[in-house]
Design a protein around this motif. Structure first.
Motif, mmCIF file in Angstrom:
data_model
loop_
_atom_site.group_PDB
_atom_site.id
_atom_site.type_symbol
_atom_site.label_atom_id
_atom_site.label_comp_id
_atom_site.label_asym_id
_atom_site.label_seq_id
_atom_site.Cartn_x
_atom_site.Cartn_y
_atom_site.Cartn_z
ATOM 1 N N UNK A 133 0.826 -1.209 0.000
ATOM 2 C CA UNK A 133 0.000 0.000 0.000
ATOM 3 C C UNK A 133 0.857 1.255 0.000
ATOM 4 N N UNK A 134 2.057 1.142 0.562
ATOM 5 C CA UNK A 134 2.961 2.294 0.594
ATOM 6 C C UNK A 134 3.709 2.485 -0.715
ATOM 7 N N UNK A 135 3.483 1.592 -1.686
ATOM 8 C CA UNK A 135 4.149 1.720 -2.973
ATOM 9 C C UNK A 135 5.528 1.094 -3.020
ATOM 10 N N UNK A 136 5.881 0.293 -2.025
ATOM 11 C CA UNK A 136 7.185 -0.353 -1.995
ATOM 12 C C UNK A 136 7.110 -1.713 -2.688
ATOM 13 N N UNK A 137 8.081 -2.000 -3.544
ATOM 14 C CA UNK A 137 8.090 -3.256 -4.277
ATOM 15 C C UNK A 137 8.339 -4.408 -3.310
ATOM 16 N N UNK A 138 7.466 -5.418 -3.369
ATOM 17 C CA UNK A 138 7.529 -6.537 -2.437
ATOM 18 C C UNK A 138 7.840 -7.863 -3.123
ATOM 19 N N UNK A 152 9.011 -14.336 -6.926
ATOM 20 C CA UNK A 152 10.281 -13.956 -6.294
ATOM 21 C C UNK A 152 9.989 -12.901 -5.232
ATOM 22 N N UNK A 153 10.204 -13.234 -3.973
ATOM 23 C CA UNK A 153 9.975 -12.286 -2.885
ATOM 24 C C UNK A 153 11.169 -11.352 -2.756
ATOM 25 N N UNK A 154 10.884 -10.066 -2.592
ATOM 26 C CA UNK A 154 11.935 -9.065 -2.466
ATOM 27 C C UNK A 154 11.939 -8.406 -1.090
ATOM 28 N N UNK A 205 -2.412 -9.465 -10.074
ATOM 29 C CA UNK A 205 -1.782 -10.504 -9.271
ATOM 30 C C UNK A 205 -1.629 -9.947 -7.858
ATOM 31 N N UNK A 206 -1.774 -10.813 -6.853
ATOM 32 C CA UNK A 206 -1.618 -10.334 -5.490
ATOM 33 C C UNK A 206 -1.220 -11.456 -4.546
ATOM 34 N N UNK A 207 -0.650 -11.042 -3.431
ATOM 35 C CA UNK A 207 -0.303 -11.948 -2.337
ATOM 36 C C UNK A 207 -1.193 -11.608 -1.153
ATOM 37 N N UNK A 208 -1.769 -12.629 -0.540
ATOM 38 C CA UNK A 208 -2.553 -12.408 0.676
ATOM 39 C C UNK A 208 -2.034 -13.311 1.794
ATOM 40 N N UNK A 209 -2.317 -12.899 3.004
ATOM 41 C CA UNK A 209 -1.943 -13.691 4.173
ATOM 42 C C UNK A 209 -3.161 -14.502 4.591
ATOM 43 N N UNK A 210 -3.076 -15.822 4.407
ATOM 44 C CA UNK A 210 -4.205 -16.709 4.691
ATOM 45 C C UNK A 210 -3.856 -17.666 5.826
ATOM 46 N N UNK A 226 0.616 -7.547 -1.017
ATOM 47 C CA UNK A 226 1.148 -6.819 -2.172
ATOM 48 C C UNK A 226 0.299 -7.154 -3.386
ATOM 49 N N UNK A 227 0.222 -6.225 -4.323
ATOM 50 C CA UNK A 227 -0.511 -6.488 -5.549
ATOM 51 C C UNK A 227 0.080 -5.662 -6.684
ATOM 52 N N UNK A 228 -0.197 -6.112 -7.914
ATOM 53 C CA UNK A 228 0.314 -5.395 -9.071
ATOM 54 C C UNK A 228 -0.309 -5.947 -10.337
ATOM 55 N N UNK A 229 -0.045 -5.267 -11.435
ATOM 56 C CA UNK A 229 -0.656 -5.613 -12.713
ATOM 57 C C UNK A 229 0.385 -6.102 -13.699
ATOM 58 N N UNK A 230 -0.032 -7.043 -14.536
ATOM 59 C CA UNK A 230 0.885 -7.682 -15.474
ATOM 60 C C UNK A 230 1.351 -6.705 -16.543
ATOM 61 N N UNK A 231 2.599 -6.877 -16.950
ATOM 62 C CA UNK A 231 3.192 -6.140 -18.052
ATOM 63 C C UNK A 231 3.916 -7.126 -18.949
ATOM 64 N N UNK A 232 4.085 -6.785 -20.209
ATOM 65 C CA UNK A 232 4.839 -7.629 -21.115
ATOM 66 C C UNK A 232 6.324 -7.557 -20.789
#
Length: 234
Positions: A133-138, A152-154, A205-210, A226-232
């Motif tokens: 949510x803070x805009x940091x790449x995860x 790949x987790x960052x 695409x997103x990661x959730x804590x389940x 974290x979440x984000x949208x696909x790019x080529x």
């Protein structure tokens, strides 16, 4: 360093990430003139890491941040960071693309032994850079257009023992969110999930804590990490 006795894909990643010292860098550049395998590995590493680089805005670097990076990296890489820091002080390097993310990416990639080396010859159909949510790449998700995806987790997520990270995508609103699989602990992984339609640009695409074992409903129920949208791929 004698790269011929090392893992060439790992060395290529270190070269592209700028983690080698001057002597090692010169050795790799000299070797690439004749070593086709090494040259191809460096090209593949640049292509794979480019989406992360392009997704981030340049930021100014302060000295406290350099010190934190040097402390976080293994001893064998601190020389390279020190040299980059001196270069920054001399105004030879004006910016650093989201340094904290880069340091975490390098540390995790190296510590994990680059588990994705077996997939280097397969090009992903789309790549998604996931941010908080803070805009940091995860994290980065590579979707290969079949049942295979790589995550790949960052960053080092805080995952309680009774929880797990679940990976999701949204092929379409009609289909709804679909699970690509669970991560074992806080580790990058290659996932084998359901066969889905070919992924599209801007697919979510997103990661959730389940809860342990994954969502009991088959839909995301926990907080979004974290979440984000696909790019080529570029």
């Amino acid at each position: 360093m004698r790269y011929e006795h090392a893992d060439i894909p790992s060395i290529a990643d270190e070269y592209v990430l700028g983690l080698l010292d001057r002597r090692e860098t010169a050795e790799i550049e000299e070797a690439m003139a004749e070593d086709l395998e090494l040259r191809a590995a460096v090209a593949a590493s640049r292509d794979r890491l480019l989406p992360l680089d392009m997704a981030l805005e340049p930021v100014a670097v302060d000295q406290a941040l350099w010190q934190r990076i040097e402390t976080a990296l293994p001893d064998r890489h601190q020389t390279a960071v020190s040299e980059a820091r001196r270069s920054s002080n001399d105004n030879r390097v004006a910016i650093w693309r989201n340094t904290a993310v880069g340091a975490l990416a390098a540390t995790i990639l190296l510590a994990a032994g680059l588990a994705f080396s077996l997939m280097r010859t397969v090009e992903p159909v789309v790549i998604a850079v996931l941010v908080s949510e803070a805009g940091e790449v995860q994290a980065i998700v590579e979707d290969f257009g079949n049942e295979n995806a790589a995550v790949r987790l960052l960053t080092d997520f805080d995952v309680p023992n009774d929880k797990t990270i679940q990976v999701w995508t949204l092929p379409s609103r009609e289909m709804g969110p679909v699970s690509l699989g669970l991560l074992e602990g806080v580790h990058s992984a290659r996932l084998t999930g359901p066969e889905l339609p070919a992924p599209n640009v801007n697919q979510l695409y997103e990661l959730t804590l389940e809860q342990a074992g994954g969502s009991p409903t088959g839909r995301p129920t926990g907080p979004i990490l974290a979440k984000g949208f696909a790019r080529l791929p570029r």
